[in-house]
Structures are given as C-alpha cells and as structure tokens.
Design a protein around this motif. Sequence first.
Motif, PDB file in Angstrom:
ATOM      1  N   ASP A  67      15.801  39.368  -1.007  1.00 18.65           N
ATOM      2  CA  ASP A  67      16.370  38.540   0.055  1.00 18.65           C
ATOM      3  C   ASP A  67      16.010  37.067  -0.093  1.00 18.65           C
ATOM      4  O   ASP A  67      16.748  36.203   0.349  1.00 18.65           O
ATOM      5  CB  ASP A  67      15.935  39.047   1.430  1.00 18.65           C
ATOM      6  CG  ASP A  67      16.611  40.370   1.777  1.00 18.65           C
ATOM      7  OD1 ASP A  67      17.720  40.624   1.262  1.00 18.65           O
ATOM      8  OD2 ASP A  67      16.027  41.140   2.552  1.00 18.65           O
ATOM      9  N   SER A  68      14.879  36.756  -0.730  1.00 16.80           N
ATOM     10  CA  SER A  68      14.493  35.350  -0.889  1.00 16.80           C
ATOM     11  C   SER A  68      14.788  34.868  -2.300  1.00 16.80           C
ATOM     12  O   SER A  68      14.649  35.619  -3.275  1.00 16.80           O
ATOM     13  CB  SER A  68      13.013  35.149  -0.572  1.00 16.80           C
ATOM     14  OG  SER A  68      12.207  35.569  -1.648  1.00 16.80           O
ATOM     15  N   GLU A  69      15.190  33.617  -2.414  1.00 22.68           N
ATOM     16  CA  GLU A  69      15.462  33.035  -3.735  1.00 22.68           C
ATOM     17  C   GLU A  69      14.202  33.027  -4.586  1.00 22.68           C
ATOM     18  O   GLU A  69      14.248  33.305  -5.789  1.00 22.68           O
ATOM     19  CB  GLU A  69      16.012  31.621  -3.574  1.00 22.68           C
ATOM     20  CG  GLU A  69      16.442  31.006  -4.885  1.00 22.68           C
ATOM     21  CD  GLU A  69      17.094  29.646  -4.705  1.00 22.68           C
ATOM     22  OE1 GLU A  69      16.499  28.651  -5.171  1.00 22.68           O
ATOM     23  OE2 GLU A  69      18.184  29.588  -4.111  1.00 22.68           O
ATOM     24  N   ALA A  70      13.074  32.708  -3.986  1.00 22.68           N
ATOM     25  CA  ALA A  70      11.811  32.694  -4.724  1.00 22.68           C
ATOM     26  C   ALA A  70      11.495  34.087  -5.266  1.00 22.68           C
ATOM     27  O   ALA A  70      11.059  34.228  -6.418  1.00 22.68           O
ATOM     28  CB  ALA A  70      10.686  32.193  -3.829  1.00 22.68           C
ATOM     29  N   GLY A  71      11.730  35.106  -4.461  1.00 21.31           N
ATOM     30  CA  GLY A  71      11.508  36.475  -4.918  1.00 21.31           C
ATOM     31  C   GLY A  71      12.427  36.857  -6.060  1.00 21.31           C
ATOM     32  O   GLY A  71      12.009  37.506  -7.024  1.00 21.31           O
ATOM     33  N   GLY A 150       6.826  32.396  -7.364  1.00 19.67           N
ATOM     34  CA  GLY A 150       6.876  32.294  -5.911  1.00 19.67           C
ATOM     35  C   GLY A 150       7.574  31.048  -5.417  1.00 19.67           C
ATOM     36  O   GLY A 150       7.437  30.665  -4.260  1.00 19.67           O
ATOM     37  N   ARG A 151       8.341  30.395  -6.281  1.00 19.69           N
ATOM     38  CA  ARG A 151       9.047  29.173  -5.913  1.00 19.69           C
ATOM     39  C   ARG A 151      10.553  29.393  -5.993  1.00 19.69           C
ATOM     40  O   ARG A 151      11.025  30.094  -6.877  1.00 19.69           O
ATOM     41  CB  ARG A 151       8.686  28.027  -6.853  1.00 19.69           C
ATOM     42  CG  ARG A 151       7.220  27.655  -6.822  1.00 19.69           C
ATOM     43  CD  ARG A 151       6.925  26.598  -7.853  1.00 19.69           C
ATOM     44  NE  ARG A 151       5.503  26.300  -7.893  1.00 19.69           N
ATOM     45  CZ  ARG A 151       5.033  25.075  -7.925  1.00 19.69           C
ATOM     46  NH1 ARG A 151       5.834  24.031  -7.940  1.00 19.69           N
ATOM     47  NH2 ARG A 151       3.738  24.863  -7.960  1.00 19.69           N
ATOM     48  N   ASP A 152      11.271  28.729  -5.104  1.00 19.33           N
ATOM     49  CA  ASP A 152      12.728  28.741  -5.219  1.00 19.33           C
ATOM     50  C   ASP A 152      13.125  27.771  -6.330  1.00 19.33           C
ATOM     51  O   ASP A 152      12.274  27.125  -6.950  1.00 19.33           O
ATOM     52  CB  ASP A 152      13.401  28.419  -3.881  1.00 19.33           C
ATOM     53  CG  ASP A 152      13.074  27.025  -3.361  1.00 19.33           C
ATOM     54  OD1 ASP A 152      12.604  26.156  -4.134  1.00 19.33           O
ATOM     55  OD2 ASP A 152      13.310  26.777  -2.165  1.00 19.33           O
ATOM     56  N   PHE A 153      14.438  27.663  -6.616  1.00 21.54           N
ATOM     57  CA  PHE A 153      14.917  26.871  -7.740  1.00 21.54           C
ATOM     58  C   PHE A 153      14.459  25.414  -7.649  1.00 21.54           C
ATOM     59  O   PHE A 153      13.983  24.846  -8.622  1.00 21.54           O
ATOM     60  CB  PHE A 153      16.449  26.946  -7.804  1.00 21.54           C
ATOM     61  CG  PHE A 153      17.045  26.264  -8.997  1.00 21.54           C
ATOM     62  CD1 PHE A 153      17.075  26.893 -10.232  1.00 21.54           C
ATOM     63  CD2 PHE A 153      17.580  24.989  -8.899  1.00 21.54           C
ATOM     64  CE1 PHE A 153      17.621  26.280 -11.347  1.00 21.54           C
ATOM     65  CE2 PHE A 153      18.134  24.356 -10.002  1.00 21.54           C
ATOM     66  CZ  PHE A 153      18.155  25.005 -11.234  1.00 21.54           C
ATOM     67  N   ARG A 154      14.617  24.779  -6.509  1.00 19.23           N
ATOM     68  CA  ARG A 154      14.249  23.354  -6.358  1.00 19.23           C
ATOM     69  C   ARG A 154      12.749  23.148  -6.524  1.00 19.23           C
ATOM     70  O   ARG A 154      12.312  22.168  -7.132  1.00 19.23           O
ATOM     71  CB  ARG A 154      14.720  22.806  -5.005  1.00 19.23           C
ATOM     72  CG  ARG A 154      16.206  22.819  -4.832  1.00 19.23           C
ATOM     73  CD  ARG A 154      16.894  21.797  -5.740  1.00 19.23           C
ATOM     74  NE  ARG A 154      18.304  22.124  -5.850  1.00 19.23           N
ATOM     75  CZ  ARG A 154      18.985  22.140  -6.981  1.00 19.23           C
ATOM     76  NH1 ARG A 154      18.439  21.840  -8.125  1.00 19.23           N
ATOM     77  NH2 ARG A 154      20.262  22.463  -7.001  1.00 19.23           N
TER      78      ARG A 154
END
Length: 174
Positions: A67-71, A150-154
């Motif tokens: 569900d999360s981008e970081a995941g 653990g980080r999203d793309f940005r």
Amino acid sequence: MISAIVLVPGGAWRGAARDSELLVRSLVWLVSGVVAGIVRDVTLAGPEGLGLAAIAEQSGCAVVEDDSEAGRLTKAVALSKQSRVLILEFAFQPAEGMIGELDSLARLMGPDDSARLLAAPATIWQQLFPRRSRTVGLFASASRCRALGGRDFRRLEAGLGARLQFSTRANLIF
C-alpha cells in the motif's frame, strides 16, 4: 547487467483498462534491453488491487504489491538480482538510445555513483532550463538503494544525490 523496477502509483490513474495499457507500454522499451543482455530482470511495484500479477505473468516480470510507495520500493529493490537497479516511474517511456546509454553508464559509473533520468521538457520553463524537468527514473547501486530502504521515490532520489544525468529523456505516455 541491471535489474529494472517499474513503479506504479497508488489508486487508479486513468481507469483500470487504461492503466493496464499504459503499464504494458511502459514495459515495451525494456524488451530491447533484455534482448541486448543489459536488463536481466524486471519487477512491477504497485499497490494491491490493480491486477499487476496478471500483467507480470504475461510479460515475465516479478511483482511486488504494497500500500505504501516506500514499501513497494523496498520490496522491489530486495528482489533485484543485479548489482545495479533502474527505477522508472509508470507511464514514462525513455526515448530511443536509452539502452545504449544505460549500458555505457553501467560500465563507467563508480560503485557509489547514481544517475537521474529526466522527463522530456513539458513547459517553457523546462525547455529553457532542461535540468529543471522532473526526475522520473533513478539508476544506482542496488546495495546503496537497500541501505536507503524505507523511502519513497522522491526521498530515495534525495538520499542518492545523483550527480550524473542521462542525456536521454523519458516521454510521458498518453
């Protein structure tokens, strides 16, 4: 050889059928990279409920859902089989020549180097200052991306601090 990740955003973007078409078109250019022996494996990374498993099965890709981008990014990078990873946002297709440039960069970059892939300039401002175009792809060491997990793309882009930039641009697929 490199691993490629196509990052699919959360929620329906243009409707399920259109999103599936855009995803397939986002993958097409990678075929030449696989045939050329530059791209080893491809992973689709998206939220649950978009039917990514069916597309992944048809195209021979792996799939991760979260569900999360970081995941999604963390799981996809963990699956990568190569020492370098290319992360590309969904609905963008690099211009011709990307495979050759990707191969050259993979051979010339240092182990901690990373590069950004920019979108083709879409505004007058971006045409005047092309480096101001949006980053839609990252090319970096898989181990470095894992360390920044653990980080999203940005946030991954900021953590990598890419100094290199592809001369090839990516076009938004409509």
